[in-house]
Design a protein around this motif. Structure first.
Motif, mmCIF file in Angstrom:
data_model
loop_
_atom_site.group_PDB
_atom_site.id
_atom_site.type_symbol
_atom_site.label_atom_id
_atom_site.label_comp_id
_atom_site.label_asym_id
_atom_site.label_seq_id
_atom_site.Cartn_x
_atom_site.Cartn_y
_atom_site.Cartn_z
ATOM 1 N N THR A 35 -116.312 -7.392 -25.404
ATOM 2 C CA THR A 35 -115.976 -6.483 -26.499
ATOM 3 C C THR A 35 -116.572 -7.049 -27.791
ATOM 4 O O THR A 35 -116.335 -8.207 -28.111
ATOM 5 N N LYS A 36 -117.341 -6.242 -28.507
ATOM 6 C CA LYS A 36 -118.118 -6.792 -29.620
ATOM 7 C C LYS A 36 -117.548 -6.451 -31.002
ATOM 8 O O LYS A 36 -116.805 -5.483 -31.172
ATOM 9 N N PHE A 37 -117.976 -7.239 -31.958
ATOM 10 C CA PHE A 37 -117.608 -7.046 -33.367
ATOM 11 C C PHE A 37 -118.812 -6.454 -34.104
ATOM 12 O O PHE A 37 -119.881 -7.054 -34.099
ATOM 13 N N GLY A 38 -118.614 -5.287 -34.716
ATOM 14 C CA GLY A 38 -119.736 -4.693 -35.435
ATOM 15 C C GLY A 38 -119.430 -4.368 -36.885
ATOM 16 O O GLY A 38 -120.316 -4.405 -37.729
ATOM 17 N N CYS A 39 -118.170 -4.022 -37.190
ATOM 18 C CA CYS A 39 -117.860 -3.609 -38.559
ATOM 19 C C CYS A 39 -116.476 -4.058 -39.008
ATOM 20 O O CYS A 39 -116.242 -4.240 -40.193
ATOM 21 N N GLY A 40 -115.544 -4.165 -38.064
ATOM 22 C CA GLY A 40 -114.187 -4.583 -38.420
ATOM 23 C C GLY A 40 -113.372 -3.523 -39.125
ATOM 24 O O GLY A 40 -112.272 -3.790 -39.611
HETATM 25 S S1 FES Z 1 -116.021 -3.428 -34.862
HETATM 26 FE FE1 FES Z 1 -114.439 -2.059 -34.465
HETATM 27 S S2 FES Z 1 -115.281 -0.133 -34.897
HETATM 28 FE FE2 FES Z 1 -116.786 -1.539 -35.558
#
Ligand code: FES
Ligand code: FES
Lengths: 155, 733
Positions: A35-40
């Motif tokens: 599961t990745k982090f892209g925007c938080g």
């Molecule tokens: S990291 Fe959760 S929607 Fe972008």
């Protein structure tokens, strides 16, 4: 403080800050890195997981909010819809950099589980929260249609 | 091909961690530069690695028939791993299902990008172009040695042998041997000095749809990015940077930050103040609680609007000449008809999907880096300088990069240097530290595509023939003040500011392209397709205005001016034909637009179809794309790169802008820095021109023509031109 929930089918109790977003709990506390982090900020979909079968953004979901509930990450995908989605993703060679794709697969699977024959408009509705900077969108759309076909055929 | 064979090509979490161990490190070091023809194959030199045949730096064959290709280029989505493996496997006649890819260590001696000279790195859409001959020879020589080994074993002449999918055959004696069984013998043979390469007609993988080597792992979440690196005892750092470029730390108060559970240390480094913690979440909370007073004495405090005002004025002042042919000013002065326009381009962030990150393990005598590294030689040098070590003491593990679009290749190695400086401030005690950027850090982080102002004038004679073209470009130089400047900037002209404009292909008797290079405190960098990200828009939107003034069809007008440019003309014609250009204008509310470009020696033409509703809302319905990139190594990846380039370019022209107010970036995340989403992606059709010319790149060129093609389509639909980017928020109206 500890939080108990079912993660990928396994009863799990985490001793962690209940305000910690589920994303970081599964990544850093449990050690599941798919599961990745892209925007938080629930803007990109890279962190999408299933919560009681719904696609949710784990980056804004406090750990406490999943107490007693079912969470599935990319590592725990098992359903026929998920298998159809992943097979179609390979067949149509969807990923480029691949970083968004766990989230794309999770959103697409949740869509197919609810709606086995999505229209283009349904796909827009379910997938527009998942950004792909490599713009693999045409292939994602084609792969969802292909997955729907094979999913229906197998059902 | 089975899922398993896909998966087996990927470095799993376990094999990745093992890679740091000695067994695989050994295997990695046995390749050598085959500059010396008399050398023996490496496996012979290093008998302890006897189970492996490694005739050169790019290839290893195991007794288990596995073929490992060593990629000197980063895989950031563009398909480099697959392309590299395809070239080697083709000349080797390997079994594609047994080919896996491993990233090369940082070692410019063996792994330089030949397009960059002696530097290892990826960029300028050069991965295939610079590797083509090198990797064909690498595969071909290995194949020759395997054949020689079989011939020796069987005591038959080499010419009687054939190879298919990793198996050597001798038809006469009906014998066959898989590569693995020949490895030991092959390793004892000399590396041939020369090898005959295949006739392109015999290609079995090149030009076919070889499946990507990285797809399976990118579908089940096992592909390893820097974000996913976990090392024993690793800490996570977030860095608080100033809101204005050029500001520095005046003082800071870490009391609240250190009170957060999990925060280990707060340290000052040249670029700000770092919070080091046991987890991302602790580091993030710590950084939120950190109080920093900034010294803005040397900060850039202007707004982007003020900078653009300055640029507009500079466009009328003397500038340096980037191209001069005939006398454009005179031709335009004498012209029967004149056309003029200006175009304004904003700063753009790359916003790769994976926010920048790097893991650094620094000790007194070594620095080990894990990153989606795009610029190994530069990063190695900058890391060494920061750490106070020799370059040889810095090693880099290049991982998959979650996109880059140019961002991870920067002359100052910003994110790598930050990570090293934090590890140093932490004590350089061998504790691995992962520096993680957030999306806000990325959007605020600078190194943007520069802002530019373009001013164009054209003159037509009384027969409506284009006689004069004057183009002035105003904006920052990407190369200035970097180590590239002395090599790249000639007579004040940074080629990346003018490429696509100074190189305009149209046959115009009088051309003047001038450049006014500005200076300000906003850090800038190449962004996917570099100069052509703005020059192609200016040239192709303006030539459309000129065609309109001449009363000509925009396709025919261009075509006539490209008689001497057969490849450019061919893609233009192909796109027009496939799009049904000759069918004439579209129904009310719809429009079709065309644009053509050359970038990194790849030719791309696109026809866009748009719908514009009464409110002025623009929807791009379809983009037809024709591309000539020389020999198409992998048509499916070429298609994917065109699709992706179109989506990337479209998002930028429709929404992309970084703006500054009093030096502060006004965007934060994907809500204010909008990018293209699924519902906005047009249908894309890609047509590839067949070719046997050497291959050129496809990662970037697809981006260039989409903006002007769409803008020209909007004009066809509405009669309105777009002169300021991004497109107006309310649409074209
Ligand atoms: S990291 Fe959760 S929607 Fe972008
Ligand atoms: S594949 Fe790169 S962001 Fe989607």
């Amino acid at each position: 403080m500890s939080t108990s929930f079912v993660l990928n089918g396994k009863p799990t109790t985490l001793d962690a800050d209940p305000n910690m977003p589920l994303l970081w709990a599964v990544r850093e506390v449990v050690g599941l890195p798919g599961t990745k982090f892209g925007c938080g900020m629930a803007l990109c979909g890279a962190c999408t997981v299933h919560l009681d079968g719904q696609a949710v953004r784990s980056c804004v979901m406090p750990l406490s909010a999943v107490a007693g509930r079912q969470v599935i990450t990319i590592e725990g995908l098992q359903s026929a819809a998920a298998k159809a989605v992943q097979a179609a993703w390979i067949k149509l060679q969807v990923p480029q950099c691949g970083y968004c794709q766990s989230g794309q697969v999770m959103s697409a699977t949740a869509l197919l589980e609810k709606n086995p024959s999505p229209t283009d408009a349904d796909i827009d509705g379910a997938m527009s929260g998942n950004i792909c900077r490599c713009a693999t969108y045409p292939r994602i759309r084609a792969a969802i249609h292909a997955a729907a076909q094979s999913f229906k055929a197998s059902a | 091909m089975t899922r398993e064979s896909h998966a087996s090509r990927q470095p799993t979490r376990r094999t990745f961690l093992k890679r740091a161990g000695t067994a695989t490190a050994m295997a990695l070091t046995i390749g050598f530069d085959w500059a010396g023809p008399a050398r023996r194959a490496a496996a012979n030199v290093a008998p302890s690695a006897g189970a492996v045949f490694a005739p050169n730096a790019f290839l290893r064959i195991g007794i288990d028939d596995s073929v490992t290709v060593i990629a000197k280029h980063v895989e950031m989505g563009q398909g480099a791993y697959t392309g590299i493996a395809t070239i080697v496997a083709e000349e080797l006649d390997a079994d594609w299902s047994r080919v896996r890819v491993e990233s090369a260590p940082a070692d410019a001696k063996r792994y330089a990008n030949l397009a960059f000279g002696t530097m290892q790195g990826t960029g300028g859409s050069s991965a295939m172009a610079n590797s083509w001959t090198q990797l064909r020879e690498a595969g071909g020589k290995a194949r020759a040695m395997l054949l020689a080994a079989a011939a020796k074993n069987w005591k038959v002449p080499v010419v009687e042998l054939t190879v298919e999918k990793g198996i050597v055959y001798h038809a006469g004696s009906k014998r066959q041997a898989p590569f693995g069984s020949l490895v030991r013998m092959a390793a004892s043979l000399p590396v041939p000095e020369k090898v005959a390469l295949k006739d392109p007609r015999d290609f079995k993988l090149i030009g076919r749809q070889a499946s990507r080597v990285d797809v399976a792992a990118k579908v089940d979440g096992t592909a390893q990015f820097t974000l996913d690196v976990v090392l024993p005892g690793m800490l996570v750092a977030l860095l608080k940077r100033p809101a204005q470029f050029g500001a520095t730390v005046h003082s800071f108060d870490a009391t609240a930050a250190t009170a957060i559970s999990g925060v280990v240390k707060v340290v000052q480094v040249p670029r700000g103040v770092a919070v080091i913690a046991t987890s991302f979440w602790a580091a993030k909370q710590g950084r939120d609680a950190l109080r920093v007073e900034w010294d803005d004495t040397h900060a850039e405090k202007r707004s982007s609007a003020a900078l653009m005002d300055e640029y507009r004025q500079l466009a009328d002042r003397p500038a340096l000449s980037a191209r001069k042919q005939g006398d454009a000013a005179q031709a335009i002065h004498n012209a029967a008809h004149k056309v003029s326009a200006s175009y304004e381009f904003p700063f753009l962030a790359h916003a790769p999907m994976e926010p920048l990150d790097a893991v650094v393990k620094l000790s007194a005598d070594s620095c080990e880096i894990w990153a989606g590294d795009q610029f190994q030689t530069v990063d190695q040098r900058n890391a060494a300088t920061t750490a106070g070590l020799d370059r040889q003491q810095v090693s880099i593990h290049t991982l998959y990069a979650g996109g880059s679009f140019g961002r991870r290749a920067n002359p100052g190695s910003d994110y790598i240097v930050e990570a090293v400086s934090i590890a140093k401030a932490h004590g350089a005690d061998g504790t691995p530290i992962k520096l993680q950027w957030t999306r806000e850090d990325d959007i605020h982080g600078g190194l943007y595509r520069p802002m530019y102002y373009h001013k164009l004038e054209a003159g037509l004679n009384d027969k409506y023939e284009l006689t004069g073209w004057r183009h002035v470009i105003v904006g920052q130089s990407i190369m200035a003040d970097t180590f590239f400047a002395p090599i790249m900037i000639k007579e004040g002209i940074d080629p990346t500011s003018v490429e696509g404009a100074a190189t305009i292909a149209y046959a115009i008797p009088n051309i003047a392209v001038d450049l006014s290079t500005t200076k300000n405190g906003v850090p800038v960098l190449w962004w996917r397709v570099v100069g052509s990200s703005h020059t192609t828009f200016a040239v192709e939107a303006f030539i459309d205005e000129v065609a309109h003034a001449a009363g000509a069809d925009p396709f025919m007008f261009r075509r006539k001016l490209l008689e001497h440019e057969p490849r450019m003309k061919a893609v233009l014609e192909l796109a027009a034909e496939k799009a049904g250009w000759s069918k004439g204008p579209m129904p009310k509310g719809k429009g079709r637009g065309i644009a053509v470009s050359e970038a990194f020696k790849t030719y791309v033409a696109q026809v866009a179809e748009v719908s514009v509703d009464e409110t002025g809302h623009v929807k791009v319905d379809r983009v037809v794309c024709a591309v000539d990139c020389g020999t198409p190594i992998n048509p499916d990846i070429i298609t994917a790169q065109m699709e992706g380039g179109i989506g990337f370019g479209l998002g930028a022209v429709q929404y992309g802008a970084i703006t500054l107010k009093e030096g502060r970036v006004e965007q934060d995340n994907f809500n204010s820095y909008r990018v293209l989403r699924m519902n906005e992606m047009p249908k894309v059709e890609v047509y590839i021109v067949p070719s046997t010319l050497p291959p050129t790149g496809v990662g970037e060129p697809g981006v260039a023509p989409v903006g002007p093609a769409v803008a020209n389509a909007i004009f066809a639909a509405t009669g309105r031109r777009i002169h300021v980017l991004p497109f107006p928020k309310t649409g074209a109206a």
